[in-house]
Write a protein that holds these residues in place. Structure first.
Motif, PDB file in Angstrom:
ATOM      1  N   VAL A  38     -85.324 -26.526  -2.634  1.00  0.00           N
ATOM      2  CA  VAL A  38     -83.941 -26.949  -2.903  1.00  0.00           C
ATOM      3  C   VAL A  38     -83.197 -25.894  -3.713  1.00  0.00           C
ATOM      4  CG1 VAL A  38     -82.514 -28.662  -4.088  1.00  0.00           C
ATOM      5  CG2 VAL A  38     -84.482 -29.406  -2.727  1.00  0.00           C
ATOM      6  N   GLU A  39     -83.851 -25.355  -4.738  1.00  0.00           N
ATOM      7  CA  GLU A  39     -83.197 -24.347  -5.582  1.00  0.00           C
ATOM      8  C   GLU A  39     -82.871 -23.089  -4.785  1.00  0.00           C
ATOM      9  OE1 GLU A  39     -85.416 -27.133  -8.150  1.00  0.00           O
ATOM     10  OE2 GLU A  39     -85.897 -25.998  -6.332  1.00  0.00           O
ATOM     11  N   GLN A  95     -84.552 -37.116   2.225  1.00  0.00           N
ATOM     12  CA  GLN A  95     -84.801 -38.077   3.289  1.00  0.00           C
ATOM     13  C   GLN A  95     -85.310 -39.385   2.705  1.00  0.00           C
ATOM     14  OE1 GLN A  95     -88.255 -35.569   5.157  1.00  0.00           O
ATOM     15  NE2 GLN A  95     -88.453 -37.657   5.958  1.00  0.00           N
ATOM     16  N   THR A  96     -85.081 -40.469   3.430  1.00  0.00           N
ATOM     17  CA  THR A  96     -85.349 -41.803   2.903  1.00  0.00           C
ATOM     18  C   THR A  96     -86.763 -42.298   3.164  1.00  0.00           C
ATOM     19  OG1 THR A  96     -84.451 -42.763   4.944  1.00  0.00           O
ATOM     20  CG2 THR A  96     -82.927 -42.469   3.094  1.00  0.00           C
ATOM     21  N   ARG A  97     -87.430 -41.714   4.183  1.00  0.00           N
ATOM     22  CA  ARG A  97     -88.825 -42.076   4.430  1.00  0.00           C
ATOM     23  C   ARG A  97     -89.603 -40.769   4.602  1.00  0.00           C
ATOM     24  NH1 ARG A  97     -85.827 -45.796   7.418  1.00  0.00           N
ATOM     25  NH2 ARG A  97     -86.083 -44.620   9.350  1.00  0.00           N
ATOM     26  N   THR A  98     -90.535 -40.720   5.516  1.00  0.00           N
ATOM     27  CA  THR A  98     -91.274 -39.494   5.785  1.00  0.00           C
ATOM     28  C   THR A  98     -91.188 -39.174   7.266  1.00  0.00           C
ATOM     29  OG1 THR A  98     -93.360 -40.691   6.142  1.00  0.00           O
ATOM     30  CG2 THR A  98     -92.902 -39.910   3.902  1.00  0.00           C
ATOM     31  N   GLY A  99     -91.471 -37.916   7.615  1.00  0.00           N
ATOM     32  CA  GLY A  99     -91.493 -37.509   9.011  1.00  0.00           C
ATOM     33  C   GLY A  99     -90.242 -36.753   9.421  1.00  0.00           C
ATOM     34  N   GLY A 123     -89.271 -33.976  -0.043  1.00  0.00           N
ATOM     35  CA  GLY A 123     -90.070 -34.087  -1.263  1.00  0.00           C
ATOM     36  C   GLY A 123     -90.825 -32.817  -1.576  1.00  0.00           C
ATOM     37  N   SER A 124     -90.185 -31.681  -1.377  1.00  0.00           N
ATOM     38  CA  SER A 124     -90.832 -30.390  -1.638  1.00  0.00           C
ATOM     39  C   SER A 124     -91.252 -30.274  -3.105  1.00  0.00           C
ATOM     40  CB  SER A 124     -89.888 -29.241  -1.297  1.00  0.00           C
ATOM     41  OG  SER A 124     -89.578 -29.241   0.077  1.00  0.00           O
ATOM     42  N   ASN A 148     -91.384 -27.791   1.496  1.00  0.00           N
ATOM     43  CA  ASN A 148     -92.041 -26.609   0.916  1.00  0.00           C
ATOM     44  C   ASN A 148     -91.811 -25.356   1.754  1.00  0.00           C
ATOM     45  OD1 ASN A 148     -93.121 -28.288  -1.132  1.00  0.00           O
ATOM     46  ND2 ASN A 148     -94.865 -28.818   0.166  1.00  0.00           N
ATOM     47  N   GLU A 149     -90.540 -25.006   1.934  1.00  0.00           N
ATOM     48  CA  GLU A 149     -90.170 -23.863   2.782  1.00  0.00           C
ATOM     49  C   GLU A 149     -89.420 -22.784   2.000  1.00  0.00           C
ATOM     50  OE1 GLU A 149     -91.288 -23.561   5.668  1.00  0.00           O
ATOM     51  OE2 GLU A 149     -91.513 -25.529   6.634  1.00  0.00           O
TER      52      GLU A 149
END
Length: 342
Positions: free
Chosen positions: A59-60, A74-78, A53-54, A28-29
């Motif tokens: 991404v756009e 990313q495949t997990r979190t962090g 996961g924003s 979310n940046e």
């Protein structure tokens, strides 16, 4: 392009410039990316945006700002997992990791590249080395950072001035040595993070680079306040996680040293590199902002010239002793005897 792998030789005048990949973890940046992308220096070959996961237009916006951007989920979190995913996607010779919130200044990238081209294997930014500063750190966090620095420097015989700052650059060939958690592993069923998937990633890679015997350097870096949004950093929770990381890495390094002594093949070397003068110590004065990376790589050689006093750089983090108590000269003597016996 071909580089001379681990020999320490790097491109110089008349040779092909190294390809630079910049890895930017995001969540979310969308409001911060225009500032970050706008300050990327000329010559950056590849920008990897790793999205966690924003739910906004991160991404756009990245694709609008730079059509050739590589977006990785990313495949997990962090943050640790995000960086590992980004490193895996890089095709460059040099990898630079920066933050998406505007706190790390992309215009400083040429400073890091210069140190790598001049002989370093791994370069970290420091808010507390000469030329560095932080507009964001609180007194409590500064006190905690100083304490963590002291613990690492005592245990590993290093000279870090800023352990927990996430602005780093290194040759892509060192990624396997960092031995980060496999990005293909599933997230734990209880929703927790795998070790190395969180903010401890910065401490982990700094320690592993130094403990492996790489030529590790620092450059003074200015940390800015986050432009928009809220930080996910928790002073106490993440501070204790970093402290746990330090002792975990110390045990890991000692275990690998014992394995080597038993004749086993350890994946990471724990001895410090010989304390020899490198080209890093004869680099020119601080590079002006907006300098292109081609100018850095192809600048005139300064070999043999005395390093100016105002160079904002600490050439070597390693003190030249092995993790624990054994010194480098002891190691070299044992290696020489082993070679003669063979």
């Amino acid at each position: 392009m071909q580089l001379s792998s681990s020999s320490g030789n790097t491109p110089r005048n008349g040779e092909t410039s190294p390809k630079v990949s910049v890895v930017i973890p995001t969540l979310n940046e969308e409001r911060n990316l225009p500032h970050v992308f706008g300050k990327l220096p000329a010559g950056v070959s590849e920008v990897i945006v790793v999205d966690g996961g924003s739910v906004d237009r991160t991404v756009e916006v990245a694709k609008e700002l730079r059509p050739d951007v590589v977006v990785v989920q990313q495949t997990r979190t962090g943050k640790g997992n995000a960086l590992a995913c980004g490193f895996a996607a890089c095709t460059g010779d040099i990898i630079v990791m920066i933050d998406a919130d505007g706190s790390t200044d992309p215009a400083e990238i040429p400073l890091f590249v210069a140190e790598l081209v001049d002989g370093a294997d791994f370069v970290k930014g420091s808010r507390f080395a000469k030329g560095g500063h932080s507009h964001d750190i609180t007194r409590l966090r500064k006190l905690g950072n100083d304490g963590l620095n002291l613990v690492v420097n005592v245990l590993f015989g290093t000279k870090f001035t800023d352990l927990c700052y996430g602005y780093n650059a290194f040759w892509s060939r060192v990624v396997p040595t960092l031995d980060l958690p496999d990005i293909s592993l599933p997230r734990p069923a209880d929703g927790s993070k795998l070790w190395g998937d969180g903010f401890e990633i910065e401490t982990m890679i700094n320690i592993r680079a130094a403990a492996d015997g790489m030529k590790v350097g620092e450059v003074g870096s200015i940390e800015h306040e986050r432009i928009h949004g809220q930080s996910n950093l928790n002073t106490f929770r993440d501070g204790f996680r970093v402290l746990r990381t330090i002792f975990s890495e110390y045990g890991r390094a000692r275990g690998q040293r014992k394995a080597k002594h038993r004749g086993a093949v350890a994946p990471v070397r724990v001895q410090q590199a010989p304390n020899t003068t490198t080209a890093t110590e004869t680099t020119t004065a601080r590079i002006p902002a907006q300098t292109s990376l081609e100018q850095i790589v192809n600048r005139p050689s300064v070999s043999g010239r005395t390093r100016p006093e105002h160079r904002q750089h600490t050439p070597r983090i390693n003190r030249g002793r092995e993790v624990g108590t054994r010194r480098t000269d002891d190691i070299n003597a044992r290696r020489a005897r082993a070679t003669l016996e063979d």
